[in-house]
Scaffold this active site. Structure first.
Site, PDB file in Angstrom:
ATOM      1  N   PRO A 149       2.317  -5.734   3.766  1.00 24.83           N
ATOM      2  CA  PRO A 149       3.625  -5.136   3.455  1.00 24.83           C
ATOM      3  C   PRO A 149       3.579  -4.319   2.153  1.00 24.83           C
ATOM      4  O   PRO A 149       4.246  -3.285   2.048  1.00 24.83           O
ATOM      5  CB  PRO A 149       4.539  -6.354   3.323  1.00 24.83           C
ATOM      6  CG  PRO A 149       3.884  -7.390   4.197  1.00 24.83           C
ATOM      7  CD  PRO A 149       2.405  -7.185   4.011  1.00 24.83           C
ATOM      8  N   TYR A 150       2.786  -4.758   1.167  1.00 21.90           N
ATOM      9  CA  TYR A 150       2.636  -3.956  -0.061  1.00 21.90           C
ATOM     10  C   TYR A 150       2.145  -2.558   0.273  1.00 21.90           C
ATOM     11  O   TYR A 150       2.713  -1.556  -0.166  1.00 21.90           O
ATOM     12  CB  TYR A 150       1.654  -4.640  -1.027  1.00 21.90           C
ATOM     13  CG  TYR A 150       1.118  -3.723  -2.107  1.00 21.90           C
ATOM     14  CD1 TYR A 150       1.912  -3.377  -3.202  1.00 21.90           C
ATOM     15  CD2 TYR A 150      -0.169  -3.182  -2.035  1.00 21.90           C
ATOM     16  CE1 TYR A 150       1.434  -2.511  -4.188  1.00 21.90           C
ATOM     17  CE2 TYR A 150      -0.649  -2.327  -3.017  1.00 21.90           C
ATOM     18  CZ  TYR A 150       0.160  -1.990  -4.090  1.00 21.90           C
ATOM     19  OH  TYR A 150      -0.310  -1.128  -5.054  1.00 21.90           O
TER      20      TYR A 150
END
Ligand code: NAD
Length: 316
Positions: A149-150
């Site tokens: 997700p980063y």
């Protein structure tokens, strides 16, 4: 060139960029919210020397609610480094923080830069947008395949830079940094954890089998690329260090420069950590005059020296 705004000025890379711009005699405004990702005291120490300079002004606040029109007044160039970093913590319930600090904050800054007119924005993106390399160096045209997700939040912010360039005429450059290391490196990053553990005589914990490979970029090299990008035409550039090392090779370098003996404990892999990164930084070489200068052993020695001083200043 007018004043430079550095967002994330109290962070690892941002504080080095501030120091470098001040050494050049530039006027710098730094914005930082001192988020809780790691300790405020560490970030304050990063800015100790900058705060002694007349050329520096620190605005403490969040890009999500500061008066950005005021902050951008008189600013010609922005280096946008503020972000919620870290692959491992970006899953699940933490994701809203990545969306707000990496995506919404970037959108708000670009809106304000568009209104100010003509302000150049250099965005600090990440090699993580590519996912794992395919066994050869990747150039900027390589497919983006975020594995966390980063990484997805960094890619979304890159797309915002492109969008505001096309639709609002905001000149924007994307720099994709590959694993940056050196003095002030964030405490949860691998080399930082290894050095602090080694210097404290504690076991070193490794996520995975130690065979993960990273293109390692010394922070002063990443900063040189960023300074050059402020003035150069807009574009998307890889910023790699020209040295690749596995996690086990990083640990060997730590043993060599510290002389410490320590146990290494291998644990499960971290979700979202890619197997390998490998930059083709040729475009940055041609367009920005970028040449990485610091090799792994020299860089690890500089970081080790800083880490020992940090331990004396704040023993744990
Ligand atoms: P860092 O956490 O040390 O610095 C980021 C700073 O931004 C922090 O001081 C934090 O307080 C501040 N910040 C976060 N959200 C903010 C907000 N909404 N408003 C104001 N300030 C805010 O991280 P770093 O390692 O120096 O990374 C700098 C940039 O480079 C980040 O964008 C990161 O994604 C990118 N990057 C870093 C690396 C690396 O290896 N360190 C690699 C690739 C990309």
């Amino acid at each position: 060139m007018g004043r430079v705004l550095v967002t994330g000025a109290a962070g690892f890379i941002g504080s080095h960029l501030v120091d470098r711009l001040l050494a050049d005699g530039r006027e710098v405004v730094g914005v930082d919210a001192f988020t809780g990702y790691y300790s405020r005291r560490t970030k304050e120490r990063n800015l100790e020397s900058a705060l002694r300079s007349d050329g520096f002004r620190l605005v403490e606040g969040d890009l999500l609610d500061l008066d950005l029109d005021g902050v951008l007044d008189g600013v010609g160039h922005v280096a946008h480094l503020a972000a919620e970093p870290g692959v491992r913590r970006s899953w699940g319930r933490n994701f809203p923080r990545y969306l707000s600090r990496n995506v919404a904050a970037t959108e708000r800054l670009l809106e304000a830069a568009g209104k100010a007119g003509g302000t150049k924005v250099v965005y600090a993106s990440s090699s993580s947008v590519y996912g794992s390399d395919p066994g050869h160096p990747v150039d900027e045209g390589h497919a983006r395949c975020p594995a966390s997700p980063y990484a997805l939040s960094k890619l979304a912010a890159e797309e915002l830079v492109g969008l505001y360039g096309r639709e609002r005429g905001v000149p924007g450059t994307v720099l994709r940094y590959f694993t940056v290391y050196g003095p002030r490196q964030r405490p949860e990053m691998a080399l930082s954890r290894f050095l602090f553990s080694a210097l404290r005589g504690r076991p070193v914990d490794v996520f995975g089998d130690g065979g993960q490979r990273r293109d390692m970029t010394f922070v002063a090299d990443a900063v040189e690329a960023t300074v050059a990008a402020l003035e150069a035409p807009a574009g998307v550039y890889n910023v790699g260090g020209g040295t690749r090392a596995t996690v086990d090779e990083m640990i060997q370098a730590v043993r060599k420069v510290t002389g410490a003996t320590f146990e290494v404990r291998y644990g499960p892999e971290a979700e979202g950590d890619v197997r390998s990164t490998w930059a083709d930084s040729g475009l940055a070489g041609r367009a920005l005059g970028y040449t990485p200068r610091v090799g792994l052993e020299e860089g690890v020695a500089a970081q080790a020296e800083w880490a020992s001083r940090a331990l004396v200043a704040a023993p744990a």
